[in-house]
Every structure is written in C-alpha cells, then in structure tokens.
Design a protein around this motif. Structure first.
Motif, PDB file in Angstrom:
ATOM      1  N   HIS A 297       8.358  37.813  31.089  1.00  0.00           N
ATOM      2  CA  HIS A 297       8.924  36.919  30.086  1.00  0.00           C
ATOM      3  C   HIS A 297       9.286  37.644  28.791  1.00  0.00           C
ATOM      4  N   ALA A 298       9.090  38.966  28.779  1.00  0.00           N
ATOM      5  CA  ALA A 298       9.475  39.745  27.595  1.00  0.00           C
ATOM      6  C   ALA A 298      10.998  39.758  27.481  1.00  0.00           C
ATOM      7  N   HIS A 299      11.473  40.214  26.314  1.00  0.00           N
ATOM      8  CA  HIS A 299      12.928  40.279  26.105  1.00  0.00           C
ATOM      9  C   HIS A 299      13.308  41.709  25.724  1.00  0.00           C
ATOM     10  N   PRO A 300      13.916  42.457  26.646  1.00  0.00           N
ATOM     11  CA  PRO A 300      14.238  42.084  28.031  1.00  0.00           C
ATOM     12  C   PRO A 300      12.997  42.107  28.914  1.00  0.00           C
ATOM     13  N   PRO A 301      13.076  41.462  30.101  1.00  0.00           N
ATOM     14  CA  PRO A 301      11.934  41.510  31.028  1.00  0.00           C
ATOM     15  C   PRO A 301      11.510  42.943  31.297  1.00  0.00           C
ATOM     16  N   LEU A 302      10.206  43.150  31.319  1.00  0.00           N
ATOM     17  CA  LEU A 302       9.650  44.502  31.277  1.00  0.00           C
ATOM     18  C   LEU A 302       9.540  45.138  32.659  1.00  0.00           C
ATOM     19  N   THR A 303      10.105  46.320  32.793  1.00  0.00           N
ATOM     20  CA  THR A 303       9.820  47.174  33.947  1.00  0.00           C
ATOM     21  C   THR A 303       8.423  47.750  33.745  1.00  0.00           C
ATOM     22  N   THR A 304       7.602  47.709  34.783  1.00  0.00           N
ATOM     23  CA  THR A 304       6.199  48.082  34.593  1.00  0.00           C
ATOM     24  C   THR A 304       5.577  48.571  35.890  1.00  0.00           C
ATOM     25  N   VAL A 305       4.392  49.152  35.756  1.00  0.00           N
ATOM     26  CA  VAL A 305       3.594  49.592  36.905  1.00  0.00           C
ATOM     27  C   VAL A 305       2.511  48.539  37.138  1.00  0.00           C
ATOM     28  N   ARG A 306       2.569  47.908  38.291  1.00  0.00           N
ATOM     29  CA  ARG A 306       1.644  46.797  38.568  1.00  0.00           C
ATOM     30  C   ARG A 306       0.286  47.307  39.051  1.00  0.00           C
ATOM     31  N   GLN A 307      -0.764  46.727  38.458  1.00  0.00           N
ATOM     32  CA  GLN A 307      -2.118  46.874  38.974  1.00  0.00           C
ATOM     33  C   GLN A 307      -2.473  45.598  39.735  1.00  0.00           C
ATOM     34  N   GLU A 308      -3.101  45.741  40.894  1.00  0.00           N
ATOM     35  CA  GLU A 308      -3.459  44.579  41.715  1.00  0.00           C
ATOM     36  C   GLU A 308      -4.785  44.012  41.220  1.00  0.00           C
ATOM     37  N   LEU A 309      -4.729  43.201  40.155  1.00  0.00           N
ATOM     38  CA  LEU A 309      -5.947  42.749  39.497  1.00  0.00           C
ATOM     39  C   LEU A 309      -6.740  41.755  40.335  1.00  0.00           C
ATOM     40  N   ALA A 310      -6.065  40.854  41.032  1.00  0.00           N
ATOM     41  CA  ALA A 310      -6.794  39.891  41.868  1.00  0.00           C
ATOM     42  C   ALA A 310      -7.554  40.611  42.976  1.00  0.00           C
ATOM     43  N   GLN A 311      -6.903  41.533  43.636  1.00  0.00           N
ATOM     44  CA  GLN A 311      -7.563  42.320  44.680  1.00  0.00           C
ATOM     45  C   GLN A 311      -8.673  43.175  44.087  1.00  0.00           C
ATOM     46  N   GLY A 312      -8.419  43.735  42.919  1.00  0.00           N
ATOM     47  CA  GLY A 312      -9.425  44.554  42.262  1.00  0.00           C
ATOM     48  C   GLY A 312     -10.667  43.767  41.895  1.00  0.00           C
ATOM     49  N   ALA A 313     -10.492  42.531  41.441  1.00  0.00           N
ATOM     50  CA  ALA A 313     -11.645  41.706  41.078  1.00  0.00           C
ATOM     51  C   ALA A 313     -12.522  41.430  42.299  1.00  0.00           C
ATOM     52  N   VAL A 314     -11.898  41.123  43.422  1.00  0.00           N
ATOM     53  CA  VAL A 314     -12.651  40.885  44.661  1.00  0.00           C
ATOM     54  C   VAL A 314     -13.429  42.145  45.050  1.00  0.00           C
ATOM     55  N   LYS A 315     -12.780  43.296  44.952  1.00  0.00           N
ATOM     56  CA  LYS A 315     -13.448  44.556  45.292  1.00  0.00           C
ATOM     57  C   LYS A 315     -14.623  44.838  44.352  1.00  0.00           C
ATOM     58  N   LEU A 316     -14.452  44.548  43.058  1.00  0.00           N
ATOM     59  CA  LEU A 316     -15.542  44.741  42.099  1.00  0.00           C
ATOM     60  C   LEU A 316     -16.749  43.902  42.474  1.00  0.00           C
ATOM     61  N   VAL A 317     -16.507  42.632  42.793  1.00  0.00           N
ATOM     62  CA  VAL A 317     -17.609  41.732  43.137  1.00  0.00           C
ATOM     63  C   VAL A 317     -18.283  42.179  44.435  1.00  0.00           C
ATOM     64  N   ASP A 318     -17.501  42.504  45.445  1.00  0.00           N
ATOM     65  CA  ASP A 318     -18.085  42.953  46.711  1.00  0.00           C
ATOM     66  C   ASP A 318     -18.872  44.249  46.537  1.00  0.00           C
ATOM     67  N   THR A 319     -18.381  45.120  45.665  1.00  0.00           N
ATOM     68  CA  THR A 319     -19.067  46.398  45.446  1.00  0.00           C
ATOM     69  C   THR A 319     -20.401  46.200  44.753  1.00  0.00           C
ATOM     70  N   VAL A 320     -20.467  45.351  43.728  1.00  0.00           N
ATOM     71  CA  VAL A 320     -21.741  45.159  43.040  1.00  0.00           C
ATOM     72  C   VAL A 320     -22.722  44.386  43.919  1.00  0.00           C
ATOM     73  N   ILE A 321     -22.237  43.463  44.748  1.00  0.00           N
ATOM     74  CA  ILE A 321     -23.127  42.752  45.680  1.00  0.00           C
ATOM     75  C   ILE A 321     -23.718  43.730  46.687  1.00  0.00           C
ATOM     76  N   ALA A 322     -22.903  44.666  47.167  1.00  0.00           N
ATOM     77  CA  ALA A 322     -23.424  45.691  48.073  1.00  0.00           C
ATOM     78  C   ALA A 322     -24.528  46.499  47.393  1.00  0.00           C
ATOM     79  N   ALA A 323     -24.323  46.837  46.121  1.00  0.00           N
ATOM     80  CA  ALA A 323     -25.341  47.589  45.383  1.00  0.00           C
ATOM     81  C   ALA A 323     -26.611  46.758  45.206  1.00  0.00           C
ATOM     82  N   ILE A 324     -26.462  45.474  44.933  1.00  0.00           N
ATOM     83  CA  ILE A 324     -27.623  44.586  44.778  1.00  0.00           C
ATOM     84  C   ILE A 324     -28.433  44.540  46.072  1.00  0.00           C
ATOM     85  N   ARG A 325     -27.748  44.549  47.205  1.00  0.00           N
ATOM     86  CA  ARG A 325     -28.409  44.491  48.502  1.00  0.00           C
ATOM     87  C   ARG A 325     -28.954  45.838  48.951  1.00  0.00           C
ATOM     88  N   GLY A 326     -28.801  46.853  48.116  1.00  0.00           N
ATOM     89  CA  GLY A 326     -29.332  48.167  48.447  1.00  0.00           C
ATOM     90  C   GLY A 326     -28.453  48.971  49.374  1.00  0.00           C
TER      91      GLY A 326
END
Length: 344
Positions: A297-326
């Motif tokens: 929605h920028a003016h002009p619309p911005l060319t950018t490098v996308r980070q997959e934040l939704a996928q990253g959040a799931v991976k973060l949660v799964d990773t810390v749960i794995a650590a909690i479980r030893g």
C-alpha cells in the motif's frame, strides 16, 4: 447364610495419575497432557484417557497437578530492544510476528506472556523462565544480546529466537536466509541498471549484518563497489529512518538505488527521496525487506524481500515446545522471496 454384598456406586478416592497411566498403557506426562486437552496428544488418545479417568472416578487436583508438572501452560515471548534508541513495540513487523505467535501458541494450548527488554541486565533471559510462571521463552530478535542468550541456553532454559545463526551458538533460531535476501534485493536493483546503491540499516545487528553481507556479495559479483559513504546505519523506527535518509541526501550523496534492511526503513526512504524532488523508481529504485502489510500500500507499492512470518511463528512455537519436552531443538532457516512491485 451371609447377606449379599451391597454394591456401591462410589468410586475410589485415592487414585493417582500413575494408576490412570497404567490403565491406559501410557506415561504419566501423556495422561497429564490429555486431561489438559493438549493438542500435543492425538485426539483419539485424549478421548480414551478422559473416558478411563471418568470411569475410574479420577479427578484432577489442579494445585497438585501444577506442583507435579511444574508447568504453567504459558510461554514467554520477549522482544529484546537493547539496541534501540527508542525501544517501542509498535513496529509493524513486530506486531505482525506477535499476532502470528499468539495464534500458533493458542492452537497448541499455550498462553502467551509478553515482555519487552529495553536495557541489558545480567541474567535477564533466565528471569523470563521461572517454574510455575513460564515453561519456555521465545525471543523476537537477538538485538545486541547474543552473548546473554547463549549464556542462558547453556543453563538449559528451553528457548528459541527469531534471528540468524551466530558463531558458537548454543540456542536454536528460526529465521530467514538473510544473506540470500540481501543478495536477491541488490541483484534486482543491479538488473535495473542501478550502480550506486545505498544500504540502509545498522549492520552491527545480527540479521542486518547478514543482509548487508548479501548486498556486498551481489555488488562484488557485478564488479561494483560498496561505497562506505552509502552505508547508512539507519534505525528501524520510521522517524529515525527518514532523518537518516534526509541526512544522506542533504550531504550530497550520489546514489540511484536503495537496499533497505526493513520495509519501514524503505518506506521512510521513499518519502525522503520524493520530498527532495527525485522520483521513485525513475531516479532512485528502492527495495525493502519483510513484506509487511503496508508494503503493497506504499506509494509506489514497495518491491521487497518477503519473510515467511506465519510459517516462522509456527516453527518458533514448535521449536520451544520441543525444548520444553527435553527433545533436541534444531534451527530452521527459511528461504526469502523477492516480491516485485513498482518501487524498483
């Protein structure tokens, strides 16, 4: 003749969780999670354990359960902002990641405790994870605190961080291939004829350092020079980023492209460039990093490098749960994607 023995409908009152575990043929920890309706346990197993417990008359004592497990059902999400001049949480990238983390934690039966770390204090990571208060820690970013995070990981705290791999790292990270992202954005600028490309971002921070490495690699491959006067240590905040680019322009710097370390910096750069009388992308092409909602929605619309934040959040949660479980918690590096719009 003895009278018939009377049957009673009263279940025994001294059943332990170990009794239910033995009846179900599973571990006590599995029984505990099933009775808490944890999504870590298969739905069919949860239902079977609940039915066995009900038939046996077993009732969970929440106080005793908490004392036994020492688990709170809470994961701390902390944002280290030690590097920031004004450590605020309203950055669009940060708010997007927090929203995705809240969803991912909720889907797995956890609550989120939010903390902001504005100044360095010895032992700050350890204090985020205390028995009965929090089961593990997710850090959004490493800031300038890699050594402190490493020290906490050595003590066995279940933690993970959104960030990038560092030397002698003892904790798992989830993040983007930042070097490749910086390279992709810079190569796009070069393909569009840009030769004097400014880099905007503080390369002393871990993720930005790797984006800067990718920028320099793309320039070298094209036979171009990374001019020291075109490295601008811009903060992530929009006001500071705008001021940094205005200072670059007012100083008479000659540049025809911008590789920014974030979308907020890139959008601020577009504002400063257009206010100086130059056009984007005709005179100066601009590439950002993140692909936050505001980018298109920028003016002009911005060319950018996308980070997959939704996928990253799931991976973060799964990773810390794995650590909690030893379990062994591994790092995950996600591929970036170049999103071409109108700014470059």
């Amino acid at each position: 003749m003895n009278p018939p023995r009377r049957r009673t409908s009263q279940p025994p009152t001294n059943l332990q969780m170990s009794d239910i575990a033995r009846l179900a043929g599973v571990s006590e920890s599995t029984v505990s999670r099933a009775l808490k309706d944890s999504p870590l346990i298969a739905a069919s197993t949860r239902e079977r354990i609940r039915r066995l417990a009900e038939e046996a008359g077993y009732v969970v004592n929440p106080v005793a359960s908490s004392l036994r497990s020492r688990q709170s059902g809470v994961i701390t999400v902390a944002v280290p902002l030690v590097h920031a001049r004004e450590p605020h949480l309203f950055d669009p990238f940060m708010m997007t990641m927090l929203a995705h983390l809240a969803d991912a934690l909720g889907d797995r039966g956890y609550n989120m405790l939010l903390a902001k770390i504005a100044v360095h204090q010895d032992g700050w990571v350890r204090r985020l994870q205390q028995p009965g208060r929090s089961d593990g820690v997710i850090l959004i970013g490493q800031s300038s605190e890699h050594a402190a995070i490493n020290e906490a990981a050595r003590t066995g705290i279940p933690l993970t961080a959104w960030g990038t791999r560092m030397p002698a790292q003892k904790y798992p990270v989830v993040g983007t291939d930042n070097r490749l992202g910086g390279q992709l954005g810079t190569e796009h600028l070069i393909r569009h004829g840009r030769r004097r490309i400014a880099f905007l971002g503080d390369e002393r921070l871990p993720e930005v350092a790797h984006r800067h490495d990718g920028y320099r690699q793309a320039l070298r491959a094209a036979g171009l020079k990374a001019h020291p006067d075109l490295l601008v240590r811009s903060p992530f905040s929009s006001g500071d980023a705008y001021a940094s680019v205005r200072a670059l322009i007012d100083g008479g710097a000659d540049f025809d492209g911008v590789m920014a370390a974030s979308d907020v910096i890139a959008i601020s750069a577009i504002r400063a460039i257009t206010e100086s009388g130059r056009r984007v992308p005709q005179d100066v092409s601009v590439v950002g990093f993140d692909d936050i909602l505001l980018a298109e929605h920028a003016h002009p619309p911005l060319t950018t490098v996308r980070q997959e934040l939704a996928q990253g959040a799931v991976k973060l949660v799964d990773t810390v749960i794995a650590a909690i479980r030893g379990e062994q918690a591994e790092s995950t590096i996600l591929p970036p994607t170049l999103i071409v719009r109108a700014s470059a």
